[in-house]
Design an enzyme around this catalytic site. Structure first.
Site, PDB file in Angstrom:
ATOM      1  N   GLU B 145       1.742  -5.885   1.736  1.00  0.00           N
ATOM      2  CA  GLU B 145       1.273  -4.507   1.908  1.00  0.00           C
ATOM      3  C   GLU B 145       0.091  -4.407   2.871  1.00  0.00           C
ATOM      4  O   GLU B 145      -0.997  -3.961   2.486  1.00  0.00           O
ATOM      5  CB  GLU B 145       0.903  -3.913   0.542  1.00  0.00           C
ATOM      6  CG  GLU B 145       2.127  -3.752  -0.364  1.00  0.00           C
ATOM      7  CD  GLU B 145       1.827  -3.071  -1.693  1.00  0.00           C
ATOM      8  OE1 GLU B 145       0.658  -3.006  -2.085  1.00  0.00           O
ATOM      9  OE2 GLU B 145       2.785  -2.595  -2.337  1.00  0.00           O
ATOM     10  N   GLU B 303       9.993  -3.313  -3.821  1.00  0.00           N
ATOM     11  CA  GLU B 303       9.336  -3.148  -5.119  1.00  0.00           C
ATOM     12  C   GLU B 303       9.607  -1.750  -5.650  1.00  0.00           C
ATOM     13  O   GLU B 303       9.635  -0.787  -4.889  1.00  0.00           O
ATOM     14  CB  GLU B 303       7.808  -3.300  -5.024  1.00  0.00           C
ATOM     15  CG  GLU B 303       7.308  -4.661  -4.640  1.00  0.00           C
ATOM     16  CD  GLU B 303       5.773  -4.726  -4.667  1.00  0.00           C
ATOM     17  OE1 GLU B 303       5.136  -3.839  -5.259  1.00  0.00           O
ATOM     18  OE2 GLU B 303       5.228  -5.662  -4.070  1.00  0.00           O
TER      19      GLU B 303
END
Lengths: 658, 658, 658
Positions: B145, B303
């Site tokens: 991320e 995710e």
């Protein structure tokens, strides 16, 4: 010049010289005669430490002069150049959080920085040497919108010197700041730190453990910036003994005590950016405040937007007619110049969407340009009948930066009481009643006034209490409110009944006071009117005063909320709570009526200036009033006889000259 | 693999090895085939400066391989170890406030730190050397991320180099940033500071005095992190020439311009954490955006939570059926993998309450585990019919990080206009109408599209205006809105009528614009529909365009709020205010109708992918639709004939394959 | 002394000695017998590093003694002198943002500073040497309102030592903090940084990436300040072996775990500043909590305002009668002293508007002074009947700083759950039912109690679960709620079904949980009552427990919201959501009824202390109750027979002594 000046900020250094031709063509079309130039030109005129270069500025000034325009020449020191910040990090400020800033933004110089003071002064000196003899220069404009604050080591050192000068000894300082409290006794000057988030403050600049040091830092910082102004003015005066020197004020701007700047300015000028597009009384008040800085002399409206601002979250557009209406309102309240920010919109950075007389497309057929041009024509016709005229007020409202500061940094009784809101409510009442009013410092001569209104006069300094008693003694009326007469010049409580030195004049004592959240109302009963009291509720015990209105609720129901005390040939009025506008209007109305001061033009704003009476319809509906005297209407030339009906269209203006 | 991948983040280094047996037993029960491992293992694999230790990671990978699972192997550089921060304080970031951080949190490394770049690259190199030959490894996952920003001296130096490269000279930079304004001319590269709370900013990252420097710092920082990604990918490629390398994106994440990352990724993967549990269109949009990054290729849902998040103030639970519904929605929009964060819940720290397939008690009889297992079985049945399938969209929505940034850092006209909100409203309209839509960069090939929608296209770069004209010229429809066509690539206003280079296509000019608080509505009149306009009201003067809808109120009542312009064989549509959803739906509906692009399944989300049509009922009530073609339902195998009624229970899914 | 002490903070060093005469005249009039002096006198008693000067303090103490007053002598170390901060910058604190503060405010010393520790201890030593033999000194008061936190290098070093002592090894620490997560494994002690905005935190002190380190820093900081207290107490004990030593607590003050301080205090004293002027249950709870710190021994009410506070945004006035009512309430709950802040108002700084017994005008005819004096007379009459009396509670509420901290720094499920609010709701229910209740630490002996209520007992430590089972086993009732039994002493989740070690006693398991915004209500159905559930909704699967109430809405409608489990001779009750007060009252009422613990005086606060029953009418209306036993009313001497009607005027107090 025998006309009202018209123009504004002009930054042609931002675009190619061929565009200047278009600029002047459009200026001509719009009746623009005055240009403010050079406001942010330091990086241009001093591109390096040892290089001064006035080539571009010369061309700008020469072109303006050649085109017959007057020039307000700025010293350009409102933002320092990048090379200076890099070479001398001391010129940037340290903020309230203790952080040293680096190059960026504007209004970014530490006022105590020796390098900044030396170089800014030198810039002013060189500009004056170069341009002082140019007859196009009609005003010098020092820096820009002085404000903010710095908390660096240079400022700390300067603050300590300022304190030595003010107090003479640490004993006296300790007494003034009440330092026995919380073990704060200072035993050496260098123990004193600027009051900040790292020292005395919590929850921001208004929450301080020691009001004394915070108040003095506000005073010091305001004077430190004044010193910057004085530096540059002195340098200008070396070459130019007479052209007025000013800077642009920002209305009721808390950080700078403009009253203490008054003597150093040759002319008051201010930038008018009201918080929205709806409140004419906001501007009326601020114009009156600005005019009061130099004893009622005409001021300049230095900036206003022709259309929109850019810096707000939401930037509303001025509706058609508003530009004209508000410009005339400024003139009515004492402006001798109507200037815009800005003449042409820049392409980039944070003001690219700020309104301008000339937009990015350079058109002359936009709505805004048409309105600007129409106003230019009107101003040209109307100028000499109002230019220089004075406001014949018999009502004064006291405005005091010290009380403002002291009130808003106070712990207790209520952070919800905001100085400006209370003062503006009383001004609004006078304004709505059509009475001429001056907004003056507490040091002003009160002799011209029948009525003196001193809302939330938290701090009572020097001989003020006596001078207010004099007003009443000779037959005048003095009105004050809750949270007045609380502290002396050091912000220490009077060891006396509240309202301290105002107690005799008011004929009361305040036994105690309650504070409640904004939604709690205690109705205040005037007999034939019930108003709302809010925020603070002082419990008043009359000692000679007559009860005018009473609280209706709570354990103090039936006790006085408003009192009137006969004093000499006059009266002292006390308002013990934050009344809503209806309540303030009632109290002020009764005071005005006592002196026959209500105006004859209900429903419009009516403002007297010299021989002219301005009638302004701020509403969305037409209003009809009756002429109060024979007159000639300035803009149309039409003759008016006493008793004639006068019709004002929405946003219309009439100027009756007797 | 010929099935949709199913699995997620698995961090067995956090618990004893005997628990791994339970893990795999439960994976088997749930149909889990793919495990992401090693995401935060730097401290494990390099416990000291000169020590690398892959013992535990070896066991994790070996076990997964032995169990027949595929592995997404992370480089683990998303959080640096404590010893590194202690030994080299430069690896931690300096924040927007100018504060050097110390060890803590994650996503905490300065992207410009030489030490970080060297060691993170070395870690990727060693991992690739060790595991590249392991056939279980199906994807490399670099860092985690990517995001945030750093303002340290290393970044300042790198920024200056980046600027030199971009602009070549300071003259060009000064022009781009419009530095004549506010005396900002830079005379040496090292005068340039990262734009922060200490330099150009006030009130946070969106309020800057100079949009140019702030915009460039956003671009630079996005690229600085891309350089980190490239470092590691190159190191991996030394040992592994072919396995796809990716990282996990975060949807419409403002700080990183994913379009500029596209070429460096072999595969787009993203983490789907919608703001609440109710808005399927939020995900539809974001899936479309993610799919558009690499020209429509399938992506991975890297995710999602099976149940709850932990990091929010309030973390709502996904209702029964939502996990299944949303997983299929992802597949419908192009996902070839459905992965969770996380396989088993950790015991401690800030994600211990984040939902997991396996909870703290290790049960297989929780509601959540049962739903995960049921979905696993479905995915196993359905995979090869959809795997690799493409979306056949004829509508494109332009999404542009530069316009996003430029709009939201702009001073004026309104901070209330949020880029995403406007873009999403137009996407929602297309989505609700059942038309397939791509969300693409402004550089995308527009040839495949009949309709191109460019909401708040604030910045118009390069040849875009011409390419949009081409769309219309050949018969297509281009729609744009208020605040489009305002600035060039430098964020400098076009010296032209608004909407700048889009003006010819739109057949209008904007004379001025108003901005009002969110509660102010100006009704927009479409004749048979009245929608609400809000926030910004551009006043449009048609220059060839036909008026579609008009404002009802204010001084510009009756002037156009929506226009349509014939251009070539096509049309240019302009929407001059922020319409409510009804208004957007109306405008978009008319555009879609022009091209016959409405979908045949009203009341459900209907998504085409390859040969499959996904019908998704996001509502709480059953919905009945009529089959549009003969097909086989993928999950049940039931045959469907054109015209058959199809009943979808609440949160149900049908997959029709032709 | 055989009367309730009466008096308060007295700072005569702030005004001229001639004023002291007035002070004592007014003390006499008001029945003041006890004066707290020297609270902020460090700058006075040590004006320079090498100079101690007790001249003024001598005169203050001598005068008090001469006038027959008792003295609470403060060590004055709650604020350090300016010279000390200048000479030793280490004594000031570094804040959560990482900023080193400079001289200012109070409660400003770093607890780990060697210089501060040495000099504060030396001050206490010298004061004790000088005044220990003065019989007027009845209590030593160390520092003042210990609180806040510091994050400097001295604290970092002390924290690391504290951690070594707690954990022994880094392996154990890494396990406790779950550092495998996010690559946080510590490999050397000096890698550990205080958790702050620069390290583990985001969005302030409650948002941490690692709960373990943040929790330990809270524990450490509480103990670091306790070490300061111990330093000074030890120095006092060198000269004074017996006079009680205390400091002033602040009620339910989160940063300091008062339970861990209990053993070091000879006497609990606290400063009572309720958040408004309306909530008697706020004080009832806090008195019970304070009394519970030292096992039920009487405490001192060390400070309360006679009228207004100053430090709040809005500072409401205590209505007539409130001062008396609340003072008696304190006595009813265990206070042996009723003291004010402050005896006379200071003139300057941030507490000049804080209420005082004697105001700025020095009058004895203010409303406030009259009420103070009347109360003084009452207290003098009533003292020996209640002095030293104990509260005979059979209900205990567990209060646990560790659970408070762990809950409020947790990520997930809901930041809206506030520990105090839940605990207070359960206390309020017991209080409103008129049952005597102790608020005790989790380590308290539970043998005396029939009912133990443990709201949001997030952390379950040591043998607590077993001791709670013992309560039920012997016939008692244990009640706990949602978010209980979640984590162990390290804040790591139990690897078990929720509620962990409380599961057997409760006879349930929690399968999952939902969290929703505050406005979302799920009605909880008790059959004859519907209460509101909010914030968190645990989905409970009974394993032996009986269902008492169920959720009405959502997919878990009909499942249990409240359960009751037979356990031994007693019961375990579980409440799975945040019930509104009606719901809490219902559950608590059923538990109290089981043990026959409701009080006999509905409509008033009825508190038992020793032989006295206090009846307090907090309402604005008169209340009539029936005497429950023969008694004598203490203040009037009137005899009361069982069955007699007793009328309490608004804000009235009756004290029935059997």
């Amino acid at each position: 010049m025998t006309k009202l000046r018209y123009g504004g900020d002009y930054n042609p250094e931002q675009w190619p010289e061929q565009v200047w031709d278009d600029d002047y063509r459009l200026f001509e079309a719009a009746g623009i005669d005055t240009l403010t130039v050079g406001v942010f030109t330091w990086a241009l005129t001093q591109p390096a430490a040892d290089t001064y270069d006035f080539t571009v500025l010369d061309r700008i000034v020469e072109r303006a002069a050649a085109e017959g325009r007057s020039v307000v020449l700025a010293t350009g020191t409102g933002a320092h150049p990048a090379w200076l910040a890099r070479a001398h990090p001391e010129v940037t400020r340290v903020d309230f959080e203790g952080r040293r800033h680096r190059f960026g933004q504007r209004h970014n110089s530490c006022p105590s920085s020796p390098v900044f003071r030396r170089l800014s002064t030198e810039m002013a000196r060189r500009l004056a040497q170069r341009y002082a003899r140019n007859p196009a220069i009609v005003v010098w404009h020092v820096g820009n919108e002085f404000g903010g604050a710095c908390y660096c080591e240079h400022c700390a050192a300067a603050f300590r010197l300022w304190l030595r000068d003010r107090y003479g000894s640490l004993d006296r300082l300790n007494e003034a700041w009440y330092t026995t409290f919380w073990s704060h006794t200072f035993t050496a000057w260098d123990e004193i730190e600027p009051p900040s988030a790292l020292t005395e403050h919590w929850h921001g600049p208004d929450h301080t453990a020691f009001q004394g040091i915070t108040l003095d830092y506000l005073r010091f910082m305001s004077e430190a910036m004044l010193a910057n102004f004085r530096d540059e003015k002195a340098a200008i005066r070396e070459s130019d003994p007479g052209t007025p020197v000013t800077t642009n004020f920002m209305g009721a701007y808390r950080p700078i005590d403009y009253h203490r700047w008054a003597a150093d300015l040759d002319l008051v000028a201010w930038d008018c950016y009201p918080p929205d597009d709806e409140h004419p009384e906001w501007m009326a008040f601020t114009h009156d405040l600005m005019r009061g800085i130099k004893g009622g002399r005409p001021f300049w409206l230095m900036e206003q937007t022709p259309s929109v601002t850019a810096s707000r979250d939401v930037n509303p557009l001025k509706r058609p007619g508003v530009l004209r209406l508000w410009s005339w309102q400024a003139v009515a309240h004492g402006a001798d110049a109507v200037l815009f920010f800005q003449m042409r919109a820049g392409r980039g950075a944070c003001e690219k969407y700020h309104g301008a007389v000339i937009g990015h497309s350079g058109r002359d057929d936009t709505r805004v340009f048409r309105e600007v041009a129409a106003l230019g024509a009107e101003l040209a016709r109307a100028g000499d009948a109002v230019l220089g005229g004075r406001t014949p007020a018999r009502v004064a409202i006291l405005f005091d930066w010290d009380s403002w500061w002291a009130l808003e940094i106070s712990d207790g009784p209520s952070r919800l009481v905001r100085y400006q809101e209370v003062v503006r409510a009383y001004h609004r009442a006078v304004w709505a009643a059509g009475a001429s009013v001056d907004v003056v410092p507490v040091t002003a001569d009160l002799a011209p006034y029948d009525v003196v209104i001193a809302p939330v006069l938290h701090m009572v300094k020097g001989d003020l209490a006596g001078r207010l008693e004099d007003v009443a003694r000779r037959g005048g009326t003095v009105l004050t409110t809750f949270l007045s007469g609380r502290v002396d010049e050091d912000d220490n409580a009077f060891l006396a009944d509240v309202p301290g030195p105002l107690g005799d004049l008011m004929g009361i004592r305040v036994d105690e006071w309650d504070a409640r959240p904004a939604e709690v109302v205690n109705p205040v009963d005037f007999g034939d009117l019930t108003a709302a009291g809010r925020l603070v509720f002082e419990i008043v015990i009359p000692r000679g005063a007559e009860v005018v209105a009473t609280y209706r609720n709570d354990f103090y129901a039936g006790t006085p909320a408003v009192t009137r005390n006969a004093f000499g040939a006059g009266e002292g009025w006390y308002v013990a709570t934050a009344l809503d506008q209806d309540g303030v209007d009632r109290v002020v109305g009764r005071v005005l009526d006592r002196h026959g001061l209500r105006g004859p033009y209900p429903g419009v704003e009516a403002v007297q200036r010299g021989r002219a009476t301005f009638l302004l319809n701020h509403g969305a509906e037409p209003v009809s009033v009756t002429a109060h005297a024979d007159a000639s209407e300035l803009l149309t030339g039409v003759s008016v006889r006493r008793g004639d009906p006068l019709l004002l269209a929405p946003r219309d203006v009439l100027i009756l000259v007797q």
